[in-house]
Design a protein around this motif. Structure first.
Motif, PDB file in Angstrom:
ATOM      1  N   GLY A 180      17.183  75.842 -26.150  1.00  0.00           N
ATOM      2  CA  GLY A 180      16.959  76.945 -25.232  1.00  0.00           C
ATOM      3  C   GLY A 180      18.163  77.848 -25.117  1.00  0.00           C
ATOM      4  O   GLY A 180      18.028  79.075 -24.997  1.00  0.00           O
ATOM      5  N   ASP A 240       8.711  77.080 -28.055  1.00  0.00           N
ATOM      6  CA  ASP A 240       8.258  75.740 -27.694  1.00  0.00           C
ATOM      7  C   ASP A 240       8.733  75.427 -26.279  1.00  0.00           C
ATOM      8  O   ASP A 240       9.847  75.793 -25.890  1.00  0.00           O
ATOM      9  CB  ASP A 240       8.831  74.723 -28.688  1.00  0.00           C
ATOM     10  N   ILE A 241       7.903  74.746 -25.507  1.00  0.00           N
ATOM     11  CA  ILE A 241       8.296  74.395 -24.137  1.00  0.00           C
ATOM     12  C   ILE A 241       9.228  73.184 -24.123  1.00  0.00           C
ATOM     13  O   ILE A 241      10.209  73.135 -23.377  1.00  0.00           O
ATOM     14  CB  ILE A 241       7.049  74.098 -23.275  1.00  0.00           C
ATOM     15  N   GLY A 242       8.943  72.190 -24.962  1.00  0.00           N
ATOM     16  CA  GLY A 242       9.723  70.951 -24.941  1.00  0.00           C
ATOM     17  C   GLY A 242      10.966  71.016 -25.800  1.00  0.00           C
ATOM     18  O   GLY A 242      10.957  70.583 -26.953  1.00  0.00           O
ATOM     19  N   LEU A 243      12.055  71.559 -25.258  1.00  0.00           N
ATOM     20  CA  LEU A 243      13.315  71.690 -25.995  1.00  0.00           C
ATOM     21  C   LEU A 243      14.316  70.639 -25.515  1.00  0.00           C
ATOM     22  O   LEU A 243      14.218  70.148 -24.385  1.00  0.00           O
ATOM     23  CB  LEU A 243      13.889  73.099 -25.794  1.00  0.00           C
ATOM     24  N   THR A 290      16.850  72.225 -22.457  1.00  0.00           N
ATOM     25  CA  THR A 290      16.153  72.785 -21.300  1.00  0.00           C
ATOM     26  C   THR A 290      14.730  73.047 -21.727  1.00  0.00           C
ATOM     27  O   THR A 290      14.421  73.012 -22.912  1.00  0.00           O
ATOM     28  CB  THR A 290      16.818  74.094 -20.830  1.00  0.00           C
ATOM     29  N   ASP A 291      13.832  73.269 -20.771  1.00  0.00           N
ATOM     30  CA  ASP A 291      12.459  73.534 -21.217  1.00  0.00           C
ATOM     31  C   ASP A 291      12.225  75.035 -21.357  1.00  0.00           C
ATOM     32  O   ASP A 291      13.020  75.866 -20.905  1.00  0.00           O
ATOM     33  CB  ASP A 291      11.418  72.876 -20.311  1.00  0.00           C
ATOM     34  N   GLY A 292      11.126  75.359 -22.018  1.00  0.00           N
ATOM     35  CA  GLY A 292      10.822  76.745 -22.299  1.00  0.00           C
ATOM     36  C   GLY A 292      10.597  77.583 -21.057  1.00  0.00           C
ATOM     37  O   GLY A 292      10.808  78.799 -21.076  1.00  0.00           O
ATOM     38  N   GLU A 341      12.378  77.526 -18.382  1.00  0.00           N
ATOM     39  CA  GLU A 341      13.696  78.025 -17.993  1.00  0.00           C
ATOM     40  C   GLU A 341      14.123  79.176 -18.903  1.00  0.00           C
ATOM     41  O   GLU A 341      14.721  80.163 -18.448  1.00  0.00           O
ATOM     42  CB  GLU A 341      14.722  76.887 -18.062  1.00  0.00           C
ATOM     43  N   THR A 364       3.076  74.584 -27.008  1.00  0.00           N
ATOM     44  CA  THR A 364       3.429  73.376 -26.268  1.00  0.00           C
ATOM     45  C   THR A 364       2.385  72.284 -26.438  1.00  0.00           C
ATOM     46  O   THR A 364       1.214  72.566 -26.677  1.00  0.00           O
ATOM     47  CB  THR A 364       3.588  73.677 -24.770  1.00  0.00           C
ATOM     48  N   ARG A 412       1.815  70.432 -23.960  1.00  0.00           N
ATOM     49  CA  ARG A 412       1.238  70.374 -22.613  1.00  0.00           C
ATOM     50  C   ARG A 412       0.064  71.340 -22.556  1.00  0.00           C
ATOM     51  O   ARG A 412       0.225  72.518 -22.801  1.00  0.00           O
ATOM     52  CB  ARG A 412       2.275  70.782 -21.566  1.00  0.00           C
ATOM     53  N   ASP A 458       0.082  73.971 -16.455  1.00  0.00           N
ATOM     54  CA  ASP A 458       1.140  74.380 -17.380  1.00  0.00           C
ATOM     55  C   ASP A 458       0.838  75.744 -17.985  1.00  0.00           C
ATOM     56  O   ASP A 458       1.737  76.573 -18.174  1.00  0.00           O
ATOM     57  CB  ASP A 458       1.306  73.347 -18.501  1.00  0.00           C
TER      58      ASP A 458
END
Length: 223
Positions: free
Chosen positions: A34, A52-55, A58-60, A62, A80, A82, A87
């Motif tokens: 991120g 991608d959200i799952g980094l 930090t998550d996407g 943020e 993602t 999710r 979400d």
């Protein structure tokens, strides 16, 4: 050249996206955190970000908050694993322009990227959504197709395969390339589905329009 920033920490997916988008004519930069994503976006020069959200750092969400908080209007498509409604809503309300759950199909992502890329020039915008090659016409927005002015009905896969051929007209596309472009990274590479769909397409657009290049793949013949 249109430049796309791919933010993805899974090497297999990032490599797949990079190859596919490059083959579609885009310039691609890949980062896997991120922090790097925020730095690249704020440095400018990108037309769109696939996030991608799952980094790992930090998550996407943020990343979205910081990028939008600093005034960036860059089109952002979120990828993602999710897939809950919560979400999805969080991503869109956080500033994402589009949201796709994994696993995804490359042709759908490519279509969404094209629709998100805006142009100040009307002719350029039309060129993004309309393909015309040797009597074949595809409207990427309405998903309509025609041959020499006559409308034809194509399934989703047939449409995407023809799109791939038209975007690389008179070039040889291997079976592996077509699998990536049409079915995505999670499809069985040993399948004969490419050959099956080439036969389907030939019946609808004319057998002589797709040439077999022995040992290499297939090529759309430009008349």
């Amino acid at each position: 050249m249109t430049t796309i920033l791919v933010v993805e920490d899974e090497p297999g997916i990032s490599s797949f996206l990079s190859k596919g988008l490059t083959a579609a004519g885009y310039q691609v930069t890949v980062v896997d955190t991120g922090r790097e994503a925020i730095k690249e976006v704020l440095s400018g020069g990108y037309s769109l970000m696939v996030l991608d959200i799952g980094l790992p750092d930090t998550d996407g969400f943020e990343v979205l908050e910081q990028v939008r908080g600093q005034g960036s209007k860059l089109p952002i498509i979120v990828l993602t694993a999710r897939s809950s409604v919560e979400d999805t809503v969080s991503g869109l309300e956080g500033g994402a322009d589009d949201y796709m759950p994994k696993p995804f199909r490359f042709e759908e992502l490519l279509a969404r990227i094209r629709l998100r890329l805006k142009s100040s020039n009307t002719d350029d915008a039309a060129a993004v959504t309309l393909l015309n090659v040797g009597g074949l016409r595809l409207d990427l927005r309405t998903r309509r197709a025609s041959v020499d002015g006559t409308p034809i009905e194509l399934s989703s896969r047939e449409f995407t395969m023809l799109q791939a051929f038209m975007e690389h007209s008179d070039q040889v596309l291997s079976r592996a390339q077509l699998l990536d472009m049409v079915w995505g990274y999670d499809f069985d590479p040993g399948s004969n589905v490419v050959d099956v769909y080439v036969r389907y397409l030939r019946r609808k657009i004319g057998a002589d329009r797709i040439a077999t290049v022995r040992g290499m793949g297939y090529r759309l013949v430009v008349r």
